[in-house]
Motif scaffolding. Structure first.
Motif, PDB file in Angstrom:
ATOM      1  N   LEU A 708      78.449  14.196  -4.813  1.00  0.00           N
ATOM      2  CA  LEU A 708      78.240  15.646  -4.718  1.00  0.00           C
ATOM      3  C   LEU A 708      77.041  16.103  -3.896  1.00  0.00           C
ATOM      4  O   LEU A 708      77.132  17.078  -3.153  1.00  0.00           O
ATOM      5  N   TYR A 727      74.329  23.463  -3.163  1.00  0.00           N
ATOM      6  CA  TYR A 727      73.788  22.146  -3.472  1.00  0.00           C
ATOM      7  C   TYR A 727      74.365  21.773  -4.838  1.00  0.00           C
ATOM      8  O   TYR A 727      74.034  22.380  -5.855  1.00  0.00           O
ATOM      9  N   LEU A 728      75.242  20.799  -4.850  1.00  0.00           N
ATOM     10  CA  LEU A 728      76.075  20.580  -6.033  1.00  0.00           C
ATOM     11  C   LEU A 728      75.511  19.486  -6.918  1.00  0.00           C
ATOM     12  O   LEU A 728      75.548  18.312  -6.570  1.00  0.00           O
ATOM     13  N   LEU A 729      74.988  19.897  -8.067  1.00  0.00           N
ATOM     14  CA  LEU A 729      74.552  18.918  -9.054  1.00  0.00           C
ATOM     15  C   LEU A 729      75.738  18.559  -9.936  1.00  0.00           C
ATOM     16  O   LEU A 729      76.595  19.393 -10.194  1.00  0.00           O
TER      17      LEU A 729
ATOM     18  N   ARG B 188      84.897  21.858  -5.930  1.00  0.00           N
ATOM     19  CA  ARG B 188      84.070  20.652  -5.908  1.00  0.00           C
ATOM     20  C   ARG B 188      83.760  20.192  -7.325  1.00  0.00           C
ATOM     21  O   ARG B 188      83.725  19.022  -7.611  1.00  0.00           O
ATOM     22  N   ARG B 189      83.473  21.143  -8.202  1.00  0.00           N
ATOM     23  CA  ARG B 189      83.230  20.786  -9.594  1.00  0.00           C
ATOM     24  C   ARG B 189      84.012  21.750 -10.463  1.00  0.00           C
ATOM     25  O   ARG B 189      84.308  22.868 -10.038  1.00  0.00           O
ATOM     26  N   ASP B 192      83.546  25.738 -10.283  1.00  0.00           N
ATOM     27  CA  ASP B 192      83.096  26.276  -8.994  1.00  0.00           C
ATOM     28  C   ASP B 192      84.176  27.180  -8.404  1.00  0.00           C
ATOM     29  O   ASP B 192      85.360  27.060  -8.725  1.00  0.00           O
ATOM     30  N   HIS B 262      81.543  22.533   2.782  1.00  0.00           N
ATOM     31  CA  HIS B 262      82.307  21.815   1.766  1.00  0.00           C
ATOM     32  C   HIS B 262      83.731  21.530   2.203  1.00  0.00           C
ATOM     33  O   HIS B 262      84.362  20.598   1.709  1.00  0.00           O
TER      34      HIS B 262
END
Ligand SMILES: Cc1cc2nc3c(=O)[nH]c(=O)nc-3n(C[C@H](O)[C@H](O)[C@H](O)COP(=O)(O)OP(=O)(O)OC[C@H]3O[C@@H](n4cnc5c(N)ncnc54)[C@H](O)[C@@H]3O)c2cc1C
Lengths: 809, 291
Positions: A708, A727-729, B188-189, B192, B262
């Motif tokens: 990520l 900014y992907l945690l 992505r998560r 999101d 992304h």
């Protein structure tokens, strides 16, 4: 002083340790979960002002003119500072290597987006931010260099013109006859790998309250400092005030992982306070400032690496070429991160010779700083990736090829090619354990079945070293001249037998206060609650460094036990005098000083301490009336580095073996982690629950790194990841909870046999996950060679494999 | 990250609120759940002189059956939608879409009206509204009017709302018997904003596709209806060949695909196709299960 420190838990003066080595609930948690810990943003001082920082919107720009008059005129604004003030009153920031420093506020030109250009102190943060909008800065944008390879070229824009080059360091290291190893190899595997910028993201950013005292010309800085004493030295050097006039008070802070930084923010807040006639100035870094202009970006690396091997899979040489992009200046320990891999360069393996071609270069991006692991995590990925490639080419199982190359358990202490010495280990035991836990054979069968169905299932198996108990000598190749890292503790017993231990660091999350309390409760036979840990500021504490480099657990154990030994010696002398016995026959055991075999000849620790503090008439005349002692510990046997950086540096070598199972969605490139197993050996576990926390947290950060996290800049040096939306945690949904097992190979070199584990699985997880992904991709003939393995990147690989397959048809 | 100074008003009625909007001459902003607006204020990207808080106006927070439709007050939180039995049973697409929005903390505060008015290209609700043929009720100085969802989202982050209008209600039809639905996205998560998403509705009669709706989100500046794919499905028997063709239409339906670090435009279009294919299969299974 190390001589008298107990080497094992059994050596403690107790018939049975009740706390140390047990899963003791943490003494610091009450304060944390009840919200009573005083984080810096909760603190308020009388007359306090609030600072805000104006930052460069350009990656590279000359500052032609700054007009602050409108900001100064705003009611409620008490100070405005710019680069001119910094030039007039401060020295450039320290750098490693030395001599590349710029001022804390940009003078003449800005070198990265987010570089501080001016700052304001006002009666509220909102007003201070309003005032920033009233500062007029005329910039003349300059061409920016963003790519590390471009920065090397002649004619590239220069970050520091006077240096004539962007190359901070370019050195080639040859540890042994590497050329021969590669010439004589049966096979050489090579790979180009790209580890993109990522970094620490503690829950709390950096914050400070700086206060000048004009009457005494002293400065007090309260803040979320990871290493207060070290910071005090830097602040003193930059602000040009003698070190004994700088007091740094570390408040409890919400994590760090190396990202707290704080040098620029502290110096700017101090300048504001001085201009505001000594009113305290609070500056809290907000999250966008942290992400764009903080100390949290690390490891922007381009690797080319090669592994030489024999046809039986034995490794004979390792050659790593690293171009490390430090960003705008080397002020943030990015160089140290490139040096630390020397401490475990060849991993768990007997690789007799190694080479490192290291180039550190500046670009118009944020200066890189430390991050958990401090450099080895990318290096470990490179090494483990090569090992997997070798295994694949030779048709050997990844577990088996590692086993063939492991340093055998009877060869410790073992000196690796780069000069560091591993204390102990049993890498096969960890491998065997994790193979068994994961039912590895079944995993492989299931994988074969999945592949037959066209599914992309991969298994990663990696084994790594975590160098523990850092020493400055590990960073000699980038210009750090020191050896030894003192850590002190003062232990005192009051007249009721209660114990206070004073240390030079504050709460950061790892649970070291609990370890100190566990040690002393067992040592003096009291309850855990009878021990209190008190943080001292940088001027009051004994010499200290604090948390960092997986060292504090071990170093604190040394300091606390060393101090306890000294207190015991005093108690023994006092008790012997009171019991009319020879000091040589009095022993401390289970909280009592006694003469073994003489019934009734015993006193409690509290009784002896009370006599010492209240009845000097009963003491031997030459014994000071003080059941208190300090010990400053540093790792024994450390050697200064030779010209090639060889040194006994990190004292311990913890080991971990991870197996991870992933599945890649062949249509979308999304990765799911659906199995995770860890066997970890960090020697004796002082508090197993603490260790598990360190490992689980490292897994989370490692998953972030693998899948990520990435700081992205565009071609002009504009950061594209300035909030947590970009900014992907990893979140709770992304992080697996591994099944874990402990292997315990005590360190022969440390107090009680513990090894550093504070950086934990961050050393292993990125490599494990990425190797699993590449195992999944292997049948397609493509490999992920860039971090993070985002769905977009993996999709592009899958597409290229598909079009390749089509054109071959 | 502190907003510039602004005035604050908390009117008690829609009429008072529209009066405040009119008086401020376009310089006021409505505040609903604040989940989009407050970050914009903190980053000083929005600088209204007046914030008009809708939180004190009674009766903008409801979910009820009205005239054969489901009527949802603009200030209804996503959590309330998620928990509404009426929505779960009579328009499960909306229920499922709600669970894809952010995290519980965001759904606890974020409102239905806020999401429609924000018109984020990657948001679920605008696409769901377009797919369902929802109607949005707006109140302004000249009284009330209704706008079809299809006409409400002309360009990203803008809507058919006039500067002094307030969105008061969203009306959605109930699920027709024998129809199936799906809402899928790739993010992505979990939680999101979507890199790509697809809302699909399928009506099946006597083994043939009788109605189809396909709307994409996250791939283009506004929700995209895949009309070619819908048309091609009609009369076909539900199954892979028909779905793959519709998926191909979805890949081609986006004329101005979004692109960011992304996900590139090409990747987004590809994902749109994958999601439409998967969504049609899911919707068909549900349609067959329900009839
Ligand atoms: C971390 C995070 C993740 C998120 N993830 C998602 C996601 O996955 N999908 C998604 O769709 N959204 C997501 N959101 C956005 C969230 O859904 C917001 O709640 C929503 O976009 C706005 O709703 P709100 O009630 O908070 O509106 P506000 O933020 O208060 O207002 C948003 C805008 O709408 C206007 N407005 C509000 N109500 C009205 C009205 N009744 N009439 C006219 N104008 C009005 C406001 O003036 C403002 O311009 C996320 C937000 C966050 C912080």
């Amino acid at each position: 002083m190390t001589g008298g420190i107990p080497k094992t838990i059994a050596d403690l003066p107790t018939s049975k340790a009740r706390y140390i080595g047990e899963r003791v609930p943490r003494v610091e948690d009450q304060m944390l979960v009840s919200g009573r810990a005083e984080f810096i943003d909760n603190a308020t001082l009388p007359g306090m002002l609030h600072g805000a920082i104006l930052r460069s919107p350009f990656a590279h720009a000359r500052i032609v003119r700054i007009d602050t008059s409108r900001a100064r005129a705003l009611p409620g604004v008490f100070a405005v500072v710019t680069g001119e003030d910094a030039r007039a009153t401060t020295a450039p920031l320290g750098t490693i290597p030395d001599g590349w420093g710029v001022h804390c506020l940009a003078v003449d030109k800005a070198r990265f987006v987010g570089e501080p250009v001016a700052a304001v102190a006002a009666t509220s943060r909102a007003l201070a931010e309003d005032a920033l909008e009233q500062i007029d800065v005329e910039y003349e944008p300059l061409p920016a260099v963003v790519d590390a390879f471009e920065a090397l070229k002649p004619g590239a824009p220069l970050l520091l013109e006077e240096k004539g080059s962007n190359v901070v360091l370019h050195k080639q290291f040859r540890w042994g006859d590497v050329d021969a190893a590669f010439r004589d190899a049966d096979r050489v595997v090579r790979e180009k790998l790209r580890w993109n910028r990522l970094g620490a993201n503690p829950m709390e950013t950096f914050g400070v309250i700086a206060q000048w005292d004009p009457s005494e010309a002293t400065l007090t800085c309260r803040g979320s400092y990871q290493t207060q004493g070290y910071m005090a030295l830097g602040i003193s050097a930059v602000l040009q005030i003698p070190a004994h006039k700088v007091r740094v008070i570390s408040h409890p802070h919400g994590g760090s992982f190396g990202g707290k930084g704080g040098m620029r923010g502290t110096c700017i807040a101090a300048m504001l306070s001085r201009q505001a006639d000594g009113r305290p100035v609070k500056w809290i870094e907000d999250r966008m400032e942290y992400l764009v202009g903080g100390a949290g970006q690390a490891w922007d690396r381009h690797y080319e690496a090669a592994l030489a091997l024999r046809s039986d899979g034995r490794f004979t040489g390792l050659h790593v070429t690293l171009l490390d992009d430090l960003g705008g200046t080397p002020e943030g320990a990015g160089a140290i991160s490139a040096a630390k891999p020397l401490a475990s360069f060849t991993g768990c393996y007997t690789i007799p010779v190694a080479a490192y071609d290291l180039t550190l270069v500046l670009t118009n991006k944020l200066p890189t700083g430390p991050y958990r692991g401090m450099g080895p995590p990318p290096h470990n990925w490179v090494l483990e990736h090569l090992v997997d490639t070798a295994a694949r080419e030779l048709g050997i199982d990844p577990g088996e090829i590692r086993r063939r190359n492991f340093i055998a358990k009877d060869r410790f202490p073992y000196e690796i090619a780069t000069g560091n010495e591993y204390d102990s280990g049993d890498y096969e035991a960890a491998l065997d354990r994790v193979l068994e836990m994961s039912d590895y054979r079944r995993l492989r069968e299931e994988q074969a079945q999945a592949r037959a169905e066209g599914r992309l299932v991969g298994i990663g198996l990696v084994s790594t070293i975590e160098p523990g108990v850092f020493d400055w000598n590990a960073y000699a190749i980038v210009g750090v001249p020191m050896t030894g890292v003192p850590e002190g503790a003062t232990v005192s017993i009051d007249l009721f037998g209660k114990i206070v231990v004073k240390v030079g660091f504050s709460l950061e999350g790892q649970g070291q206060y609990t370890v100190a309390a566990q040690l002393l409760a067992d040592y003096f036979g009291v309850e855990l609650g009878d021990v209190r840990v008190v943080a001292q500021d940088s001027l009051s504490a004994p010499p200290h460094f604090g948390p960092g480099g997986s060292r504090l657990g071990v170093a604190l154990t040394g300091a606390v036990l060393g101090a306890a030994e000294r207190v015991k010696a005093k108690l023994v002398r006092a008790a012997a005098h009171l019991l009319q016995a020879d000091p040589g026959v009095v022993v401390l055991r289970d909280g009592r000083l006694e003469v073994p075999g003489v019934p009734g000849a015993e006193m409690t620790v509290a009784q002896v301490a009370a006599v010492m503090l209240t009845r000097s008439d009963l003491l031997p005349p030459d014994l000071e009336p003080s059941p208190e002692a300090t010990c400053v510990w540093t790792a024994p046997g450390r050697t200064p580095a030779d010209a090639d950086g060889r040194a006994k540096s990190y004292l311990t070598a913890a080991n971990a073996c991870h197996i991870v199972r992933v599945e890649i969605d062949a249509e979308t490139g999304q990765v799911t982690i659906d199995g995770y197993w860890i066997a970890d050996d960090c020697g004796v576990r002082l508090n197993p629950a603490n260790v598990e926390g360190m490992i689980q947290g490292g897994v989370a950060q490692g998953v972030g790194a693998a899948l990520l996290e990435e700081y992205v800049y565009d071609a002009d040096g504009q950061p594209l990841t300035s909030t947590f939306a970009d900014y992907l945690l990893p979140t709770i949904s992304d992080v697996p909870i591994p099944e874990t097992a402990a292997i315990v190979t005590p360190s022969p070199f440390t107090p009680l046999g513990a090894k550093g584990v504070g950086e934990g699985a961050m050393h292993t997880t990125p490599a494990a996950v990425l190797c699993a992904i590449n195992d999944a991709l292997a049948p397609l003939g493509v490999q992920a060679t860039e971090t993070p393995a985002s769905p977009h990147r993996l999709w592009k690989l899958l597409e290229s494999a598909r079009s390749h397959a089509k054109s071959n048809r | 990250m502190k907003p510039p100074p602004f005035a604050y008003a908390a009117p008690r009625s829609v009429a008072d609120a529209t009066a405040l909007l009119r008086a401020s001459d376009g310089d006021a902003k409505l505040l609903a759940g604040g989940q989009s607006l407050l970050p914009l204020l903190a980053m000083r990207l929005a600088r209204p002189s007046l914030l008009v808080d809708l939180g004190r106006i009674a009766d903008l927070d409801y979910v009820r059956e009205d005239d054969g439709m489901i009527a949802i007050g603009a200030m209804t939180t996503k959590t309330a939608v998620e928990r509404s039995a009426l929505i779960r049973t009579r328009q499960p697409l909306l229920h499922d879409a709600t669970r894809l929005i952010g995290h519980p903390q965001i759904r606890n505060r974020g409102t239905v009206g806020g999401s429609m008015a924000q018109a984020d290209p990657a948001a679920e609700y605008p696409a769901v509204a377009v797919a369902l043929g929802a109607t949005l009720r707006l109140a302004g100085e000249r009284g009330e009017r209704s706008v079809d969802a299809a006409a409400f989202f002309p360009s990203p982050f803008t809507t058919a709302l006039e500067p002094s209008e307030i969105l008061t209600e969203i009306r959605v039809p109930m699920r027709a018997a024998g129809s199936g639905w799906s809402v899928l996205e790739i993010a992505r998560r979990h939680g999101d904003f979507a890199l790509a998403g697809a809302v699909v509705m399928l009506g099946i009669e006597s083994g043939r596709i009788a109605s189809a709706r396909i709307v994409l989100f996250g791939v283009a500046p506004v929700p995209v209806r895949v009309s070619a794919g819908e048309a091609a499905l009609l009369g076909e028997s539900p199954g892979r060949p028909a779905f793959e063709h519709a998926a191909a239409c979805a890949r081609d339906a986006v004329s101005e695909p979004l692109s960011d670090p992304h996900a590139s435009a090409a990747y987004r279009c590809h994902l749109a196709g994958v999601l439409v294919g998967r969504g049609l299969a899911e919707a068909a299974a549900r349609a067959e299960g329900s009839s």
